[in-house]
Design a protein around this motif. Structure first.
Motif, PDB file in Angstrom:
ATOM      1  N   VAL A 213       8.856   7.179   2.813  1.00  0.00           N
ATOM      2  CA  VAL A 213       7.881   8.253   3.022  1.00  0.00           C
ATOM      3  C   VAL A 213       8.420   9.479   2.305  1.00  0.00           C
ATOM      4  CG1 VAL A 213       6.740   9.763   4.680  1.00  0.00           C
ATOM      5  CG2 VAL A 213       7.090   7.353   5.239  1.00  0.00           C
ATOM      6  N   GLN A 214       7.623  10.051   1.414  1.00  0.00           N
ATOM      7  CA  GLN A 214       8.101  11.159   0.589  1.00  0.00           C
ATOM      8  C   GLN A 214       7.125  12.323   0.665  1.00  0.00           C
ATOM      9  OE1 GLN A 214       8.831   9.982  -3.451  1.00  0.00           O
ATOM     10  NE2 GLN A 214       9.876  11.871  -3.992  1.00  0.00           N
ATOM     11  N   LEU A 215       7.645  13.498   1.041  1.00  0.00           N
ATOM     12  CA  LEU A 215       6.869  14.731   1.044  1.00  0.00           C
ATOM     13  C   LEU A 215       7.385  15.633  -0.070  1.00  0.00           C
ATOM     14  CD1 LEU A 215       6.443  15.725   4.813  1.00  0.00           C
ATOM     15  CD2 LEU A 215       4.715  14.822   3.268  1.00  0.00           C
TER      16      LEU A 215
ATOM     17  N   VAL B 143       0.850  -1.196   0.000  1.00  0.00           N
ATOM     18  CA  VAL B 143       0.000   0.000   0.000  1.00  0.00           C
ATOM     19  C   VAL B 143       0.879   1.238   0.000  1.00  0.00           C
ATOM     20  CG1 VAL B 143      -1.697   1.354   1.304  1.00  0.00           C
ATOM     21  CG2 VAL B 143      -1.915  -1.139   1.211  1.00  0.00           C
ATOM     22  N   VAL B 144       0.550   2.187  -0.865  1.00  0.00           N
ATOM     23  CA  VAL B 144       1.134   3.522  -0.802  1.00  0.00           C
ATOM     24  C   VAL B 144       0.006   4.505  -0.532  1.00  0.00           C
ATOM     25  CG1 VAL B 144       2.335   5.359  -2.047  1.00  0.00           C
ATOM     26  CG2 VAL B 144       3.053   2.982  -2.349  1.00  0.00           C
ATOM     27  N   LEU B 145       0.069   5.198   0.584  1.00  0.00           N
ATOM     28  CA  LEU B 145      -0.899   6.248   0.884  1.00  0.00           C
ATOM     29  C   LEU B 145      -0.558   7.469   0.035  1.00  0.00           C
ATOM     30  CD1 LEU B 145      -1.121   5.978   4.777  1.00  0.00           C
ATOM     31  CD2 LEU B 145      -2.844   5.249   3.118  1.00  0.00           C
ATOM     32  N   VAL B 146      -1.574   8.033  -0.615  1.00  0.00           N
ATOM     33  CA  VAL B 146      -1.376   9.149  -1.540  1.00  0.00           C
ATOM     34  C   VAL B 146      -2.106  10.375  -0.995  1.00  0.00           C
ATOM     35  CG1 VAL B 146      -1.617   9.938  -3.927  1.00  0.00           C
ATOM     36  CG2 VAL B 146      -1.275   7.499  -3.448  1.00  0.00           C
TER      37      VAL B 146
ATOM     38  N   GLU C 112       3.645   2.691   2.747  1.00  0.00           N
ATOM     39  CA  GLU C 112       4.488   3.792   2.326  1.00  0.00           C
ATOM     40  C   GLU C 112       3.610   5.009   2.039  1.00  0.00           C
ATOM     41  OE1 GLU C 112       8.312   2.123   0.313  1.00  0.00           O
ATOM     42  OE2 GLU C 112       6.616   1.048  -0.554  1.00  0.00           O
ATOM     43  N   GLN C 113       4.232   6.177   1.926  1.00  0.00           N
ATOM     44  CA  GLN C 113       3.443   7.411   1.819  1.00  0.00           C
ATOM     45  C   GLN C 113       4.083   8.386   0.844  1.00  0.00           C
ATOM     46  OE1 GLN C 113       2.733   9.032   5.846  1.00  0.00           O
ATOM     47  NE2 GLN C 113       3.207   6.996   6.648  1.00  0.00           N
ATOM     48  N   VAL C 114       3.241   9.000   0.009  1.00  0.00           N
ATOM     49  CA  VAL C 114       3.654  10.113  -0.846  1.00  0.00           C
ATOM     50  C   VAL C 114       2.596  11.205  -0.690  1.00  0.00           C
ATOM     51  CG1 VAL C 114       4.147  10.921  -3.173  1.00  0.00           C
ATOM     52  CG2 VAL C 114       4.778   8.598  -2.526  1.00  0.00           C
ATOM     53  N   ALA C 115       3.013  12.393  -0.314  1.00  0.00           N
ATOM     54  CA  ALA C 115       2.049  13.466  -0.078  1.00  0.00           C
ATOM     55  C   ALA C 115       2.689  14.821  -0.329  1.00  0.00           C
ATOM     56  CB  ALA C 115       1.518  13.407   1.364  1.00  0.00           C
TER      57      ALA C 115
END
Length: 366
Positions: A348-350, A170-173, A185-188
């Protein structure tokens, strides 16, 4: 257990039974379902098994004499069949009318570049629908999820629990979950930085007090955080903050009913600068204020947030512009990297937004 050991165990089980399930293999070998899916895909790419939904089946062997009669063309066809199937990524967004079309577009472009497919679902800001749509995506056989839940997991225990129970990549968008979702994981967009940037810009134009006017949304906690941080770090006078419930579809903009109160704030407290979230409300607010004799930007400098339609206003609005397409593309790349290498560190990417200078803030366009 090493990859080659897992591969051997999978092929032995397949030889014995003729078909295997990912869940059974994961339990039997003591590894994650993600790892087994990756193994199955690799073995399928080598022509050693055939992938099916939820598992794999044996590859039927043609007699040698028959293959020889068919000649080189048959060998090429066999190699074509043995090529790995493209990943299918399930993508859930809460709406497709505002903000998310650009995120989807960026994801589609990255998917095309990487040779993967996206299946899209829409939940309309309803957690129950989130669950139903994701269940359908998983039943269709997607390899991983690009997930924008209706609520921020950090603010919704039910959402946090549900996402943590998903047993696939899962990648949270455009949702920041901090450490509460340890396996996703996260991209926001760094929305706090966007609000900080806007407040600093207005302060740089000489304003010592910047109001924040916002309709409640999943983004506003970060916008408030950035606004507060900029005020403290720059030593500004604390600007008034007004939060409004989101208007129902078809109803007047939420701030329209409060224009007279806002006029009092601006005139009584001497506030001459405001950060407004979002574009639609900012457009409506500017029309209402101008009809009451407020000149933009001479009497009130405005920066809006989202940059969806800010440039189309009568007085083009300076706007914080989130990198929506880049967020969608980065999420796809992150998920494909996870599928290719299940053991890679979690990312995790901002991504930081930009400020688009237009007429509403009183600064010359740059």
């Amino acid at each position: 257990m090493l990859a080659e050991e897992r591969h051997g165990a999978i092929l032995r089980e397949l030889s014995r039974k003729g078909s295997v399930k990912v869940a059974d293999l994961a339990a039997g070998l003591g590894v994650s379902a993600v790892t087994i899916r990756h193994d199955v895909r690799e073995l399928a790419g080598r022509g050693l098994l055939l992938r099916v939904h939820g598992g794999a089946v044996s590859v039927p062997e043609a007699p040698q004499r028959e293959r020889e009669r068919e000649g080189p063309a048959a060998g090429e066809q066999a190699r074509e069949r043995a090529r790995p199937e493209p990943y299918v990524l399930g993508m859930l967004v809460p709406q497709t009318a505002y903000y998310f079309p650009a995120v989807i577009r960026g994801a589609q472009e990255a998917a095309h570049e990487l040779g993967v497919r996206i299946t899209l679902a829409v939940s309309r800001y309803d957690l129950g629908e989130d669950r139903r749509q994701v269940a359908q995506l998983r039943a269709s056989g997607v390899d991983g999820l690009l997930l924008t839940p209706s609520d921020n997991p950090t603010l919704s225990p039910a959402t946090e629990q549900w996402v943590n129970q998903l047993d696939m990549p899962v990648v949270l968008v455009e949702r920041q979950a901090g450490w509460s979702i340890p396996k996703a994981e996260q991209v926001a967009t760094d929305h706090a930085y966007g609000a900080y940037l806007a407040t600093c810009h207005l302060a740089g134009l000489g304003h010592r007090q910047v109001a924040l006017l916002a309709c409640e949304s999943r983004t506003t906690p970060w916008i408030r955080q950035g606004h507060e941080l900029a005020q403290r770090s720059l030593g500004l006078r604390e600007g008034p903050v007004r939060m409004f419930p989101r208007a129902a579809p078809g109803a007047p903009a939420a701030m329209d009913e409060h224009v007279d109160d806002l006029l009092g704030v601006f005139r009584d407290e001497g506030v001459r600068a405001a950060l407004v979230h979002n574009d639609m409300d900012a457009l409506s607010l500017v029309r209402q204020l101008r009809s009451r004799g407020v000149s933009i930007p001479e009497d009130l400098a405005i920066v809006t947030y989202d940059d969806e339609v800010a440039a189309l206003a009568d007085i083009p609005l300076t706007a914080v512009s989130p990198p929506k397409e880049e967020v969608g593309a980065a999420a796809v790349r992150m998920l494909v990297a996870r599928l290719n290498d299940p053991d890679r560190p979690l990312h995790v990417q901002l991504l930081r937004p930009r400020l688009r200078i237009r007429a509403s803030c009183g600064a010359p366009p740059g």
